[in-house]
Design a protein around this motif. Structure first.
Motif, PDB file in Angstrom:
ATOM      1  N   LEU A 122       0.893  -1.340   0.072  1.00 52.50           N
ATOM      2  CA  LEU A 122      -0.051   0.113   0.016  1.00 52.50           C
ATOM      3  C   LEU A 122       0.733   1.377   0.005  1.00 52.50           C
ATOM      4  CD1 LEU A 122      -3.003  -1.117   2.546  1.00 52.50           C
ATOM      5  CD2 LEU A 122      -2.831  -0.973   0.063  1.00 52.50           C
ATOM      6  N   LEU A 123       1.954   1.118   0.812  1.00 49.01           N
ATOM      7  CA  LEU A 123       2.800   2.403   0.721  1.00 49.01           C
ATOM      8  C   LEU A 123       3.331   2.659  -0.711  1.00 49.01           C
ATOM      9  CD1 LEU A 123       4.707   1.845   4.204  1.00 49.01           C
ATOM     10  CD2 LEU A 123       3.124   3.838   3.570  1.00 49.01           C
ATOM     11  N   LYS A 124       3.768   1.821  -1.530  1.00 49.44           N
ATOM     12  CA  LYS A 124       4.331   1.782  -2.700  1.00 49.44           C
ATOM     13  C   LYS A 124       3.055   2.386  -3.447  1.00 49.44           C
ATOM     14  CE  LYS A 124       6.601  -0.593  -6.414  1.00 49.44           C
ATOM     15  NZ  LYS A 124       5.774  -0.259  -7.436  1.00 49.44           N
ATOM     16  N   SER A 125       2.009   1.994  -3.348  1.00 50.44           N
ATOM     17  CA  SER A 125       0.622   2.585  -4.265  1.00 50.44           C
ATOM     18  C   SER A 125       0.652   4.317  -3.855  1.00 50.44           C
ATOM     19  CB  SER A 125      -0.677   1.839  -3.933  1.00 50.44           C
ATOM     20  OG  SER A 125      -0.978   2.205  -2.691  1.00 50.44           O
ATOM     21  N   LEU A 126       0.895   4.611  -2.594  1.00 52.08           N
ATOM     22  CA  LEU A 126       0.684   5.901  -2.366  1.00 52.08           C
ATOM     23  C   LEU A 126       1.732   6.773  -3.022  1.00 52.08           C
ATOM     24  CD1 LEU A 126       0.190   5.859   1.504  1.00 52.08           C
ATOM     25  CD2 LEU A 126      -1.520   6.209  -0.230  1.00 52.08           C
ATOM     26  N   SER A 127       3.098   6.283  -3.412  1.00 51.37           N
ATOM     27  CA  SER A 127       4.168   6.817  -3.903  1.00 51.37           C
ATOM     28  C   SER A 127       4.227   7.113  -5.419  1.00 51.37           C
ATOM     29  CB  SER A 127       5.338   6.209  -3.464  1.00 51.37           C
ATOM     30  OG  SER A 127       5.541   6.220  -1.989  1.00 51.37           O
ATOM     31  N   ASP A 128       3.149   6.151  -5.778  1.00 52.96           N
ATOM     32  CA  ASP A 128       2.924   5.741  -7.489  1.00 52.96           C
ATOM     33  C   ASP A 128       2.537   7.283  -8.084  1.00 52.96           C
ATOM     34  OD1 ASP A 128       2.376   5.217  -9.915  1.00 52.96           O
ATOM     35  OD2 ASP A 128       1.374   3.753  -9.501  1.00 52.96           O
ATOM     36  N   GLU A 129       3.785   7.768  -8.998  1.00 59.60           N
ATOM     37  CA  GLU A 129       3.480   8.915  -9.670  1.00 59.60           C
ATOM     38  C   GLU A 129       3.031   8.611 -11.099  1.00 59.60           C
ATOM     39  OE1 GLU A 129       7.146  10.928 -10.035  1.00 59.60           O
ATOM     40  OE2 GLU A 129       7.182  11.249  -7.691  1.00 59.60           O
ATOM     41  N   GLY A 130       2.645   7.660 -11.453  1.00 68.82           N
ATOM     42  CA  GLY A 130       1.877   7.155 -12.796  1.00 68.82           C
ATOM     43  C   GLY A 130       2.774   6.896 -13.816  1.00 68.82           C
ATOM     44  N   GLU A 131       2.458   6.220 -14.772  1.00 72.71           N
ATOM     45  CA  GLU A 131       3.522   5.990 -15.976  1.00 72.71           C
ATOM     46  C   GLU A 131       3.653   7.415 -16.638  1.00 72.71           C
ATOM     47  OE1 GLU A 131       3.942   2.884 -19.633  1.00 72.71           O
ATOM     48  OE2 GLU A 131       2.529   2.592 -18.162  1.00 72.71           O
ATOM     49  N   GLY A 132       4.751   7.960 -16.937  1.00 75.76           N
ATOM     50  CA  GLY A 132       4.595   9.079 -17.830  1.00 75.76           C
ATOM     51  C   GLY A 132       4.176  10.391 -17.123  1.00 75.76           C
ATOM     52  N   SER A 133       4.054  10.349 -15.805  1.00 76.70           N
ATOM     53  CA  SER A 133       3.639  11.629 -15.237  1.00 76.70           C
ATOM     54  C   SER A 133       4.778  12.497 -15.088  1.00 76.70           C
ATOM     55  CB  SER A 133       2.894  11.149 -14.016  1.00 76.70           C
ATOM     56  OG  SER A 133       3.665  10.609 -13.148  1.00 76.70           O
ATOM     57  N   ILE A 134       4.393  13.670 -14.572  1.00 71.65           N
ATOM     58  CA  ILE A 134       5.489  14.758 -14.194  1.00 71.65           C
ATOM     59  C   ILE A 134       6.007  14.348 -12.889  1.00 71.65           C
ATOM     60  CG2 ILE A 134       5.766  16.981 -13.883  1.00 71.65           C
ATOM     61  CD1 ILE A 134       3.568  17.785 -16.040  1.00 71.65           C
ATOM     62  N   ALA A 135       7.164  14.593 -12.535  1.00 68.87           N
ATOM     63  CA  ALA A 135       7.722  14.104 -11.217  1.00 68.87           C
ATOM     64  C   ALA A 135       6.889  15.112 -10.271  1.00 68.87           C
ATOM     65  CB  ALA A 135       9.204  14.664 -11.342  1.00 68.87           C
ATOM     66  N   GLY A 136       6.574  14.223  -9.171  1.00 65.14           N
ATOM     67  CA  GLY A 136       5.734  15.110  -8.076  1.00 65.14           C
ATOM     68  C   GLY A 136       4.373  15.188  -8.104  1.00 65.14           C
ATOM     69  N   VAL A 137       3.867  14.673  -9.366  1.00 65.61           N
ATOM     70  CA  VAL A 137       2.542  14.682  -9.630  1.00 65.61           C
ATOM     71  C   VAL A 137       1.752  13.147  -9.361  1.00 65.61           C
ATOM     72  CG1 VAL A 137       0.533  15.039 -11.182  1.00 65.61           C
ATOM     73  CG2 VAL A 137       2.835  16.549 -11.282  1.00 65.61           C
ATOM     74  N   TYR A 138       1.415  13.027  -8.291  1.00 68.91           N
ATOM     75  CA  TYR A 138       0.838  11.842  -7.883  1.00 68.91           C
ATOM     76  C   TYR A 138      -0.405  11.138  -8.628  1.00 68.91           C
ATOM     77  CZ  TYR A 138       4.828  12.089  -4.571  1.00 68.91           C
ATOM     78  OH  TYR A 138       6.076  12.314  -4.012  1.00 68.91           O
ATOM     79  N   ALA A 139      -0.147   9.876  -8.765  1.00 69.30           N
ATOM     80  CA  ALA A 139      -1.319   9.120  -9.513  1.00 69.30           C
ATOM     81  C   ALA A 139      -2.704   9.375  -8.894  1.00 69.30           C
ATOM     82  CB  ALA A 139      -1.206   7.754 -10.092  1.00 69.30           C
ATOM     83  N   GLY A 140      -2.641   9.155  -7.379  1.00 67.88           N
ATOM     84  CA  GLY A 140      -3.664   9.206  -6.354  1.00 67.88           C
ATOM     85  C   GLY A 140      -4.410   8.135  -6.309  1.00 67.88           C
ATOM     86  N   TRP A 141      -5.687   8.106  -6.224  1.00 70.90           N
ATOM     87  CA  TRP A 141      -6.732   7.127  -5.814  1.00 70.90           C
ATOM     88  C   TRP A 141      -6.470   5.707  -6.494  1.00 70.90           C
ATOM     89  CZ3 TRP A 141      -8.460   6.980  -1.386  1.00 70.90           C
ATOM     90  CH2 TRP A 141      -9.100   8.126  -0.716  1.00 70.90           C
ATOM     91  N   GLU A 142      -6.397   5.891  -7.880  1.00 69.10           N
ATOM     92  CA  GLU A 142      -6.736   4.362  -8.503  1.00 69.10           C
ATOM     93  C   GLU A 142      -5.577   3.325  -7.928  1.00 69.10           C
ATOM     94  OE1 GLU A 142      -7.411   2.233 -12.926  1.00 69.10           O
ATOM     95  OE2 GLU A 142      -7.527   4.544 -12.718  1.00 69.10           O
ATOM     96  N   PRO A 143      -4.259   3.631  -8.027  1.00 69.81           N
ATOM     97  CA  PRO A 143      -3.162   2.844  -7.561  1.00 69.81           C
ATOM     98  C   PRO A 143      -3.620   2.187  -6.181  1.00 69.81           C
ATOM     99  CG  PRO A 143      -2.135   4.685  -8.703  1.00 69.81           C
ATOM    100  CD  PRO A 143      -3.619   5.043  -8.444  1.00 69.81           C
ATOM    101  N   PHE A 144      -3.840   3.354  -5.405  1.00 72.76           N
ATOM    102  CA  PHE A 144      -4.121   2.762  -4.043  1.00 72.76           C
ATOM    103  C   PHE A 144      -5.105   1.968  -3.784  1.00 72.76           C
ATOM    104  CE2 PHE A 144      -6.446   3.271  -0.233  1.00 72.76           C
ATOM    105  CZ  PHE A 144      -5.747   2.706   0.696  1.00 72.76           C
ATOM    106  N   LEU A 145      -6.434   2.088  -4.510  1.00 74.25           N
ATOM    107  CA  LEU A 145      -7.689   1.250  -4.723  1.00 74.25           C
ATOM    108  C   LEU A 145      -7.325  -0.137  -5.096  1.00 74.25           C
ATOM    109  CD1 LEU A 145     -10.233   3.876  -5.759  1.00 74.25           C
ATOM    110  CD2 LEU A 145     -10.086   2.978  -3.305  1.00 74.25           C
ATOM    111  N   ARG A 146      -6.488  -0.240  -6.345  1.00 73.98           N
ATOM    112  CA  ARG A 146      -6.225  -1.348  -7.023  1.00 73.98           C
ATOM    113  C   ARG A 146      -5.385  -2.311  -5.915  1.00 73.98           C
ATOM    114  NH1 ARG A 146      -8.258  -2.237 -11.402  1.00 73.98           N
ATOM    115  NH2 ARG A 146      -8.708  -0.661 -12.867  1.00 73.98           N
ATOM    116  N   ALA A 147      -4.342  -1.619  -5.118  1.00 71.82           N
ATOM    117  CA  ALA A 147      -3.438  -2.415  -4.326  1.00 71.82           C
ATOM    118  C   ALA A 147      -4.338  -2.825  -3.010  1.00 71.82           C
ATOM    119  CB  ALA A 147      -2.218  -1.500  -3.866  1.00 71.82           C
ATOM    120  N   ARG A 148      -5.335  -1.975  -2.530  1.00 74.94           N
ATOM    121  CA  ARG A 148      -6.129  -2.157  -1.434  1.00 74.94           C
ATOM    122  C   ARG A 148      -7.013  -3.423  -1.668  1.00 74.94           C
ATOM    123  NH1 ARG A 148      -7.976  -3.519   2.351  1.00 74.94           N
ATOM    124  NH2 ARG A 148      -8.748  -2.577   4.220  1.00 74.94           N
TER     125      ARG A 148
END
Length: 508
Positions: free
Chosen positions: A191-217
Motif C-alpha cells: 500500500l505504501l508503494k501505491s501511495l508513492s505511485d507517480e503514474g506512468e509518464g507523469s510529471i515528477a511530483g504529480v501523484y497518480a492518487g486514488w486508482e493505484p491505492f484502490l487497486r492495491a487495497r
C-alpha cells in the motif's frame, strides 16, 4: 377575455416565482387557476381537452411549487399539513392536465417530484417518475428525470441531516447511509508503494492518487465500488491524505534505525458528521495505523465543539479555544510526538464570504499551535477562498513556516458541491468546494509573527479590523503567494506503554 386575463395572471405569477416571492406567486397562480378554469368551463374546452388545458396545468404546477417553497420557508414542509396537501394536489392535477393536453409531461412530473421530495415523501417521488415512464416509455426527458430524482432525494436527505444547527461541513452523506466495508488489508509495504505511485509518464511530483491505492487495497472490486459509491472515497480521504503526507508527501522525518513508539494524531475541528462518524462506524481511520505500522503506533484524538460522546474516550467535545484546552491538560503531548490535522477548517473563507466568525473562533488556537511548534496539516475545500484566506492568515499574521507548500491533494474527496454560478449567469464565478482537495503543512513561526497575548484581538474591533486588512492585502494579490519554507521536523516518539504499565501509571 377571461382566458387572456388568466394568461396575464400566469405571466405575473411566473415573475413573482422567479423573484422568489412565494406568497405573491401563490396568490397570482391561484388567480390564474380560477380565471382559466372559468374560461375553460364556459367555452367547453375542458371537455374537448387539447392545448387549451395547458395554461391551467402550468398554473397548477406553479401554485404547487410556490406553496411548497412557502411551506419550506416556514420550516419543515412536512409539518405544514394544509400547505402540503394543497401543493401535492395541484401538482398531481397538473400532471393529468399535461397528459390530456399533450403538453410537457416531464415538466409537470418534475414539479410533482420536487413537491414530494420537499415534503419528505421520497418513495412517492420515485414512484411518480416510474408511473410517468410506464405511460410514456419513449420519453427521453422522463428517463433523464429518473436518474435526476435519485440525486434530488439524496440531496434532500443530506439537507434534513444538516438541519440541526451545526455546520454542514464537506462530508454530507445521510446518517442512515452505511459506509462501504473494506476488504482484508494487504501488506503495508504494498500500500505504501501505491501511495508513492507517480503514474506512468507523469510529471515528477504529480501523484497518480486514488486508482493505484484502490487497486492495491482491494483490486478491481474496490475500484468499482469507488465508481458507484462516492462515499467510499470521501470517507477514506481523511486517513489516506494524512498517510500520504506522512510518507510520500514528506511532511516529517522519521528516526533512522528504529521503529515503534507512539505518534499522537490530534484531529482538530472534528465534527460528529465527519471525522467522528468514521471513527465510530468504520475501520477507515485504522488504515493510517496499518500504513504506518513500520514507523509507529498511532493514537487518535478527535477534538472540536461539534462532537457527540463516543465510547472509548478518544472524542473530546470542547468549546473554543479547543486545542489550547486540550493540550494544556495533556503536557505529555509535545511537538516531537504529536501532529495536528485540520480537515476543511474553513477559517480562511472570510476573504470571499465576509463572514469572520470562524476565523476568530480559530484564532487563539492558531497562535497557540504556532507558538508551541506543533506540526499542523491543513486540508482545504477550495482554492479561491479557503486556501487563499488560510495561507494569507499564516503569512500575514502568524509568519508560519511551511513544511509543505500549498498544493493539490492526490487523495481528495470525490464529491464536488457547486452552485449555478454568479450574478452573470451559470458557469460564471461559479462557487465550488470539495473536501480535502488542497493541503499545506506548517510547523512553528519565523521572526515577527503574531504571538499569543499581543493586544486583545478578540475584544477590540479596531484591532480585529487591522488584522483583517492585513490578510486581505495578501489574499487579494495576483499570482502565487510566497511562503517561508523549512525542512520537515524530526519526530521523537516515546515508547508505547504495555497495558499493565499504563494501568499502574493511571493508578499512581
Amino acid at each position: 377575455a377571461a382566458a387572456a386575463g388568466g394568461e396575464r395572471a400566469l405571466h405575473r405569477a411566473g415573475e413573482a416565482l422567479a423573484e422568489e416571492d412565494w406568497s405573491a406567486a401563490a396568490e397570482l397562480y391561484s388567480q390564474a387557476v380560477s380565471t382559466l378554469s372559468a374560461a375553460l368551463k364556459s367555452s367547453g374546452a375542458a371537455v374537448a381537452g387539447g392545448q387549451a388545458l395547458l395554461p391551467l396545468g402550468q398554473a397548477l404546477s406553479g401554485r404547487a411549487r410556490s406553496l411548497a417553497e412557502l411551506g419550506r420557508a416556514r420550516g419543515s414542509l412536512a409539518a405544514q399539513t394544509g400547505i402540503l396537501q394543497a401543493a401535492v394536489t395541484d401538482a398531481r392535477k397538473a400532471v393529468l392536465l399535461s397528459r390530456h393536453g399533450k403538453g410537457d409531461v416531464a415538466a409537470a412530473v418534475t414539479c410533482l417530484v420536487d413537491v414530494l421530495i420537499a415534503a419528505g415523501e421520497y418513495e412517492q417521488a420515485e414512484a411518480s417518475v416510474r408511473e410517468a415512464i410506464a405511460s410514456e416509455p419513449k420519453s427521453p426527458e422522463l428517463r433523464a428525470l429518473s436518474a435526476e430524482v435519485q440525486q434530488k432525494v439524496l440531496a434532500a436527505k443530506m439537507d434534513v441531516d444538516a438541519a440541526d444547527g451545526r455546520s454542514p461541513g464537506t462530508f454530507r452523506w445521510p446518517l442512515a447511509m452505511a459506509l462501504p466495508k473494506l476488504p482484508q488489508r494487504p501488506e503495508a509495504a504494498v500500500l505504501l508503494k501505491s501511495l508513492s505511485d507517480e503514474g506512468e509518464g507523469s510529471i515528477a511530483g504529480v501523484y497518480a492518487g486514488w486508482e493505484p491505492f484502490l487497486r492495491a487495497r482491494g483490486g478491481d472490486a474496490l475500484v468499482a465500488t469507488a465508481h458507484t459509491d462516492a462515499i467510499l472515497l470521501d470517507g477514506l480521504s481523511f486517513p489516506i491524505s494524512l498517510a500520504w503526507l506522512l510518507t510520500a508527501g514528506g511532511a516529517v522525518r522519521w528516526p533512522k534505525g528504529r521503529t515503534g513508539g507512539r505518534l499522537h494524531v490530534i484531529v482538530l475541528g472534528a465534527t460528529a458528521r465527519a471525522e467522528a462518524r468514521l471513527w465510530a462506524e468504520t475501520e477507515y481511520w485504522q488504515e493510517l495505523n496499518h500504513l504506518l505500522a513500520g514507523y509507529c503506533e498511532v493514537q487518535f484524538d478527535f477534538v472540536g465543539p461539534e462532537l457527540d460522546p463516543v465510547p472509548g474516550g478518544r472524542v473530546h467535545c470542547l468549546t473554543p479555544p479547543c486545542a489550547t484546552q486540550f493540550f494544556e491538560a495533556r503536557p505529555e503531548l509535545t511537538a516531537e510526538n504529536t501532529i495536528c490535522a485540520v480537515f476543511n477548517g474553513g477559517f480562511g473563507n472570510f476573504v470571499a464570504s465576509g463572514q469572520e466568525g470562524l476565523l476568530w473562533s480559530w484564532w487563539p488556537d492558531l497562535q497557540y499551535l504556532t507558538d508551541r511548534g506543533f506540526l499542523c496539516t491543513f486540508f482545504c475545500a477550495n482554492d479561491y477562498a479557503d486556501l487563499k484566506g488560510e495561507v494569507a492568515v499564516h503569512s500575514a499574521l502568524l509568519n508560519s513556516q511551511f513544511v509543505v507548500a500549498p498544493r493539490r491533494n492526490p487523495f481528495a474527496m470525490a464529491t464536488v458541491y457547486s452552485d449555478d454560478g454568479g450574478p452573470d449567469g451559470p458557469g460564471v464565478d461559479k462557487e465550488w468546494f470539495s473536501g480535502n482537495s488542497l493541503l499545506y503543512v506548517t510547523c512553528g513561526r519565523g521572526e515577527g509573527g503574531r504571538r499569543r497575548g499581543e493586544a486583545s484581538d478578540e475584544d477590540d474591533p479596531e484591532a480585529r479590523q487591522e488584522l483583517i486588512d492585513r490578510v486581505m492585502v495578501v489574499a487579494s494579490g495576483s499570482g502565487e503567494l510566497e511562503v517561508a519554507s523549512i525542512e520537515p521536523p524530526l519526530l521523537a516518539l516515546g515508547a508505547v506503554e504495555a497495558p499493565a504499565a499504563a494501568a499502574a501509571t493511571a493508578l499512581a
